[in-house]
Scaffold this motif. Structure first.
Motif, PDB file in Angstrom:
ATOM      1  N   GLY A  95      -3.047  12.513   1.389  1.00 10.22           N
ATOM      2  CA  GLY A  95      -3.007  11.117   1.809  1.00 10.22           C
ATOM      3  C   GLY A  95      -2.563  10.248   0.647  1.00 10.22           C
ATOM      4  O   GLY A  95      -2.963  10.474  -0.496  1.00 10.22           O
ATOM      5  N   GLU A  96      -1.736   9.242   0.923  1.00 10.78           N
ATOM      6  CA  GLU A  96      -1.182   8.434  -0.174  1.00 10.78           C
ATOM      7  C   GLU A  96      -2.275   7.836  -1.053  1.00 10.78           C
ATOM      8  O   GLU A  96      -2.222   7.924  -2.279  1.00 10.78           O
ATOM      9  N   ARG A  97      -3.275   7.218  -0.435  1.00  5.36           N
ATOM     10  CA  ARG A  97      -4.331   6.572  -1.221  1.00  5.36           C
ATOM     11  C   ARG A  97      -5.101   7.598  -2.036  1.00  5.36           C
ATOM     12  O   ARG A  97      -5.463   7.345  -3.190  1.00  5.36           O
ATOM     13  N   GLN A  98      -5.379   8.748  -1.403  1.00  4.18           N
ATOM     14  CA  GLN A  98      -6.164   9.780  -2.080  1.00  4.18           C
ATOM     15  C   GLN A  98      -5.386  10.365  -3.264  1.00  4.18           C
ATOM     16  O   GLN A  98      -5.944  10.578  -4.349  1.00  4.18           O
ATOM     17  N   LEU A  99      -4.097  10.604  -3.062  1.00  8.39           N
ATOM     18  CA  LEU A  99      -3.299  11.189  -4.139  1.00  8.39           C
ATOM     19  C   LEU A  99      -3.110  10.191  -5.289  1.00  8.39           C
ATOM     20  O   LEU A  99      -3.158  10.571  -6.466  1.00  8.39           O
ATOM     21  N   ILE A 100      -2.893   8.922  -4.952  1.00 10.08           N
ATOM     22  CA  ILE A 100      -2.743   7.905  -5.997  1.00 10.08           C
ATOM     23  C   ILE A 100      -4.030   7.790  -6.825  1.00 10.08           C
ATOM     24  O   ILE A 100      -3.995   7.665  -8.050  1.00 10.08           O
ATOM     25  N   LYS A 101      -5.172   7.857  -6.155  1.00 12.29           N
ATOM     26  CA  LYS A 101      -6.445   7.827  -6.876  1.00 12.29           C
ATOM     27  C   LYS A 101      -6.597   9.063  -7.751  1.00 12.29           C
ATOM     28  O   LYS A 101      -7.021   8.972  -8.918  1.00 12.29           O
ATOM     29  N   LYS A 102      -6.245  10.210  -7.188  1.00 15.73           N
ATOM     30  CA  LYS A 102      -6.406  11.473  -7.918  1.00 15.73           C
ATOM     31  C   LYS A 102      -5.502  11.543  -9.148  1.00 15.73           C
ATOM     32  O   LYS A 102      -5.908  12.007 -10.217  1.00 15.73           O
ATOM     33  N   LEU A 103      -4.269  11.056  -9.017  1.00 10.42           N
ATOM     34  CA  LEU A 103      -3.304  11.181 -10.103  1.00 10.42           C
ATOM     35  C   LEU A 103      -3.368  10.039 -11.112  1.00 10.42           C
ATOM     36  O   LEU A 103      -3.222  10.258 -12.315  1.00 10.42           O
ATOM     37  N   LEU A 104      -3.581   8.817 -10.612  1.00 12.25           N
ATOM     38  CA  LEU A 104      -3.420   7.635 -11.464  1.00 12.25           C
ATOM     39  C   LEU A 104      -4.680   6.801 -11.614  1.00 12.25           C
ATOM     40  O   LEU A 104      -4.688   5.837 -12.371  1.00 12.25           O
ATOM     41  N   ASP A 105      -5.734   7.145 -10.871  1.00 12.24           N
ATOM     42  CA  ASP A 105      -6.977   6.375 -10.882  1.00 12.24           C
ATOM     43  C   ASP A 105      -6.739   4.919 -10.480  1.00 12.24           C
ATOM     44  O   ASP A 105      -7.322   3.992 -11.056  1.00 12.24           O
ATOM     45  N   LEU A 106      -5.885   4.734  -9.477  1.00 11.24           N
ATOM     46  CA  LEU A 106      -5.612   3.401  -8.939  1.00 11.24           C
ATOM     47  C   LEU A 106      -6.127   3.341  -7.507  1.00 11.24           C
ATOM     48  O   LEU A 106      -5.979   4.302  -6.745  1.00 11.24           O
ATOM     49  N   GLY A 113      -6.352  -2.685   3.453  1.00  9.74           N
ATOM     50  CA  GLY A 113      -5.297  -3.375   4.177  1.00  9.74           C
ATOM     51  C   GLY A 113      -3.995  -3.464   3.422  1.00  9.74           C
ATOM     52  O   GLY A 113      -3.042  -4.082   3.900  1.00  9.74           O
ATOM     53  N   GLY A 114      -3.926  -2.826   2.244  1.00  7.80           N
ATOM     54  CA  GLY A 114      -2.720  -2.906   1.430  1.00  7.80           C
ATOM     55  C   GLY A 114      -1.893  -1.635   1.489  1.00  7.80           C
ATOM     56  O   GLY A 114      -2.191  -0.687   2.229  1.00  7.80           O
ATOM     57  N   LEU A 115      -0.840  -1.614   0.695  1.00  6.93           N
ATOM     58  CA  LEU A 115       0.071  -0.481   0.610  1.00  6.93           C
ATOM     59  C   LEU A 115       0.150  -0.009  -0.847  1.00  6.93           C
ATOM     60  O   LEU A 115      -0.206  -0.762  -1.769  1.00  6.93           O
ATOM     61  N   PRO A 116       0.624   1.231  -1.105  1.00  2.24           N
ATOM     62  CA  PRO A 116       0.751   1.697  -2.491  1.00  2.24           C
ATOM     63  C   PRO A 116       1.539   0.747  -3.386  1.00  2.24           C
ATOM     64  O   PRO A 116       1.251   0.624  -4.578  1.00  2.24           O
ATOM     65  N   ALA A 117       2.517   0.053  -2.812  1.00  3.78           N
ATOM     66  CA  ALA A 117       3.313  -0.881  -3.617  1.00  3.78           C
ATOM     67  C   ALA A 117       2.465  -1.995  -4.205  1.00  3.78           C
ATOM     68  O   ALA A 117       2.825  -2.582  -5.231  1.00  3.78           O
ATOM     69  N   ASP A 118       1.327  -2.283  -3.581  1.00  3.10           N
ATOM     70  CA  ASP A 118       0.450  -3.336  -4.099  1.00  3.10           C
ATOM     71  C   ASP A 118      -0.136  -2.973  -5.463  1.00  3.10           C
ATOM     72  O   ASP A 118      -0.601  -3.859  -6.191  1.00  3.10           O
ATOM     73  N   VAL A 119      -0.165  -1.680  -5.791  1.00  6.22           N
ATOM     74  CA  VAL A 119      -0.642  -1.257  -7.117  1.00  6.22           C
ATOM     75  C   VAL A 119       0.501  -0.681  -7.948  1.00  6.22           C
ATOM     76  O   VAL A 119       0.288   0.047  -8.911  1.00  6.22           O
ATOM     77  N   GLY A 120       1.758  -0.983  -7.538  1.00  8.57           N
ATOM     78  CA  GLY A 120       2.914  -0.587  -8.332  1.00  8.57           C
ATOM     79  C   GLY A 120       3.355   0.850  -8.163  1.00  8.57           C
ATOM     80  O   GLY A 120       3.979   1.423  -9.054  1.00  8.57           O
ATOM     81  N   VAL A 121       3.043   1.449  -6.997  1.00 10.49           N
ATOM     82  CA  VAL A 121       3.352   2.867  -6.787  1.00 10.49           C
ATOM     83  C   VAL A 121       4.169   3.039  -5.507  1.00 10.49           C
ATOM     84  O   VAL A 121       3.970   2.328  -4.523  1.00 10.49           O
ATOM     85  N   LEU A 122       5.086   3.976  -5.541  1.00  8.21           N
ATOM     86  CA  LEU A 122       5.862   4.370  -4.366  1.00  8.21           C
ATOM     87  C   LEU A 122       5.710   5.881  -4.198  1.00  8.21           C
ATOM     88  O   LEU A 122       5.752   6.621  -5.188  1.00  8.21           O
ATOM     89  N   CYS A 123       5.524   6.336  -2.960  1.00  7.13           N
ATOM     90  CA  CYS A 123       5.320   7.766  -2.693  1.00  7.13           C
ATOM     91  C   CYS A 123       6.436   8.314  -1.816  1.00  7.13           C
ATOM     92  O   CYS A 123       6.844   7.670  -0.839  1.00  7.13           O
ATOM     93  N   HIS A 124       6.909   9.512  -2.148  1.00  6.37           N
ATOM     94  CA  HIS A 124       7.878  10.228  -1.309  1.00  6.37           C
ATOM     95  C   HIS A 124       7.538  11.715  -1.355  1.00  6.37           C
ATOM     96  O   HIS A 124       7.064  12.224  -2.371  1.00  6.37           O
ATOM     97  N   ASN A 125       7.827  12.405  -0.250  1.00  5.29           N
ATOM     98  CA  ASN A 125       7.575  13.842  -0.248  1.00  5.29           C
ATOM     99  C   ASN A 125       8.859  14.597  -0.595  1.00  5.29           C
ATOM    100  O   ASN A 125       9.955  14.024  -0.560  1.00  5.29           O
TER     101      ASN A 125
END
Length: 561
Positions: free
Chosen positions: A234-245, A250-262
């Protein structure tokens, strides 16, 4: 390296990836007929631009994107267009497999506008499941500063191995596709997140990273291997796991400066830019105990699921159901006469013993197991109760829309309550209410804007009338008074409000399209168009007022003693 960060909850269902990841990647047979659905991405269906009897090649445009959130569609075989309807286009193959490609682009030299145009005209969408148009996602840099591109190679759901095989066979190509997106969004680093149950893909990445980027390349690329746990993809879970963000509620990964692609999407991006190849095929995992030859295949979009499974050795007598996607978040197919789409990453031909039907639902025993496994730290039990009684205020207060519908809560529930079904239905109901409320708000805004415009036009008319009188009398005081009637401050406020309305409409449209790819966006598209019309009108009126003031000022100076 391993990440020191973590997200809550998660489960460890049987992985069942070995049946498909031990076989080399193959090409599926070229279909004699394809059925291209016009709705195989988030947002609006594409609009056909061909007619029955037209001759097409592989890569020929057959349907154009409609509205802001949509995607072009291309012929996946060469031949003759058959049926064209409001939902699909049928093409009969001529057996020649002739191609029509776009000119190759040097992405390192091409400007961002050319790259965005290529992604748009290639019909690329996210191949991880949501199907969000890639050219729209790449434009996020217009409103957000992106510092990190995350390559989501976790592929955490059981059975699915398409990304695993993609990374093994196309490692360098995936990394180059990541560099293209990093250039577009301005990311300073690329982080690849992959679960530790993919040793061959990890080794391929480690080898490639030693040689893929020159020492002078300013872009940092890091491989991070994380423990296998669902739903780490999951995008939120992976961003937390990798970057601690933490992506805000109600937001998107871009709100914390991150973009995800598979990986599959990044490979398609490279093919489009370097080779001029639109999205006409994808890698699909074929698995399940009801087929004799599981594995991963390159499949042309529009291929019949039935024909594809039969080629993989389907055992009809043992087949109980076919699931498109994974067993946790996938969808059972009602019929095998269904075509492969851009969103088809896996087909599970399961026996009844392999994936038995769930037992009958029984009352909640308040054990709290659902809460302990929720990867978003929600309260599934309370959400279940409020969803059943349609208490939408409480559902929003308890952050229903942060639920990613991963199914972990349903998986561990001893009462076998279909919790995710409750949440999905509640979300759909609330979204419809929001859309209706937004329609009313925009209608009110448009009415008020029109009334304000009419009032300004009348004031300007009176100002011109007074100006003519002042010229006749040659009295500077009246000329100055007529100039003062031009309410620049009010026009600037109206322009700022109209600009804010456009941004709000665009963000709402993007969020809804990513949350629920099947949600109709007609009303939201209309609201965005209305807001854009209002903005154009406000810009025009402000520009005219500035010109009028500038023209009036010299005459005032001439009349001054």
């Amino acid at each position: 390296m391993s990440s020191a960060y973590d997200f809550p909850g998660g489960i460890h269902p049987p992985e069942r990836k070995q049946r498909s990841n031990q076989v080399a990647l193959m090409e599926a047979p070229l279909p004699s007929r394809v059925v291209l659905l016009l709705q195989q991405h988030s947002g609006q269906p594409a609009t056909p631009c061909v007619a029955p009897g037209d001759r097409v090649k592989v890569g020929s445009l057959v349907a154009k994107r409609e509205g802001m959130i949509s995607s072009d569609l291309h012929a996946t075989i060469s031949g003759t267009v058959g049926e064209v309807s409001a939902t699909q286009i049928v093409i009969e193959s001529d057996g020649k497999d002739e191609w029509q490609r776009l000119p190759s682009l040097d992405w390192q030299q091409a400007d961002p506008a050319a790259l965005l145009a290529r992604l748009n005209e290639s019909g690329i969408v996210g191949l991880g499941g949501a199907g969000f148009p890639t050219h729209i996602k790449a434009r996020v840099v217009e409103r957000h500063a992106i510092h990190t591109l995350v390559v989501n190679a976790a592929e955490c759901e059981p059975y699915i191995t398409a990304d695993d095989l993609t990374l093994r066979h196309y490692t360098n190509e995936v990394l180059e596709g990541a560099q293209i997106i990093a250039k577009l969004c301005g990311a300073q680093q690329i982080v690849i997140g992959i679960e530790d149950n993919k040793p061959e893909a990890i080794q391929a990445l480690e080898r490639a990273l030693q040689h893929a980027l020159p020492d002078s390349q300013p872009l940092a690329v890091e491989l991070m291997v994380i423990p296998t746990r669902y739903p780490s993809g999951g995008e939120r879970q992976l961003i937390k796991k990798l970057l601690d963000l933490n992506v805000p509620s109600g937001g998107l990964p871009a709100d914390v400066g991150v973009l995800c692609h598979n990986p599959g999407t990044l490979l398609a991006i490279l093919h489009a830019v370097r080779d001029g190849q639109p999205l006409v095929s994808r890698i699909v995992t074929l698995t399940g105990e009801a087929i004799a030859q599981p594995g991963n295949r390159w499949v042309r979009l529009g291929t019949s699921v039935k024909e594809l499974l039969e080629h993989a050795g389907l055992k009809p007598s043992e087949l109980n159901q076919v699931i498109q996607g994974g067993p946790m978040m996938g969808t059972p197919l009602l019929t095998l006469d269904t075509p492969v789409t851009k969103l088809t990453n896996c087909l599970i031909a399961a026996t009844i013993d392999e994936l038995p039907p769930p037992p009958a639902e029984s009352p909640c025993i308040r054990c709290g197991e659902c809460e302990s496994v929720c990867p978003v730290a929600l309260l599934p039990q309370q959400l279940h109760w409020y969803a059943r009684v349609k208490d939408d205020a409480k559902l929003e207060r308890y952050h229903l829309f942060d639920c990613i519908e991963c199914g972990a809560c349903s998986y561990v529930c001893p009462s076998h309550i279909p919790l995710v079904v409750d949440y999905h239905e509640a979300k759909s109901r609330i979204r419809l209410q929001r859309i209706e409320a937004a329609k009313a708000e925009y209608a009110k805004h448009r009415f008020e804007f029109r009334q304000a415009r009419l009032a300004r036009e009348e004031a300007e008319k009176q100002a011109r009338k007074e100006a003519r009188k002042s010229q006749q009398r040659r009295t500077p005081t009246n000329a100055a008074a007529s100039s003062e009637k031009i309410d620049l401050r009010g026009l600037r406020i109206a322009h700022a409000a109209a600009k804010a309305s456009v941004k709000k409409a665009e963000k709402t449209l993007a969020r809804v399209a990513q949350e629920d790819p099947k949600q109709s966006l007609d009303d939201l598209e209309m609201q965005l168009a209305t807001a854009q019309e209002n903005l154009k009108a406000a810009e025009s009126q402000l520009a005219q007022a500035k010109e009028q003031q500038a023209a009036t000022a010299p005459s005032q100076n001439e009349d001054s003693p």
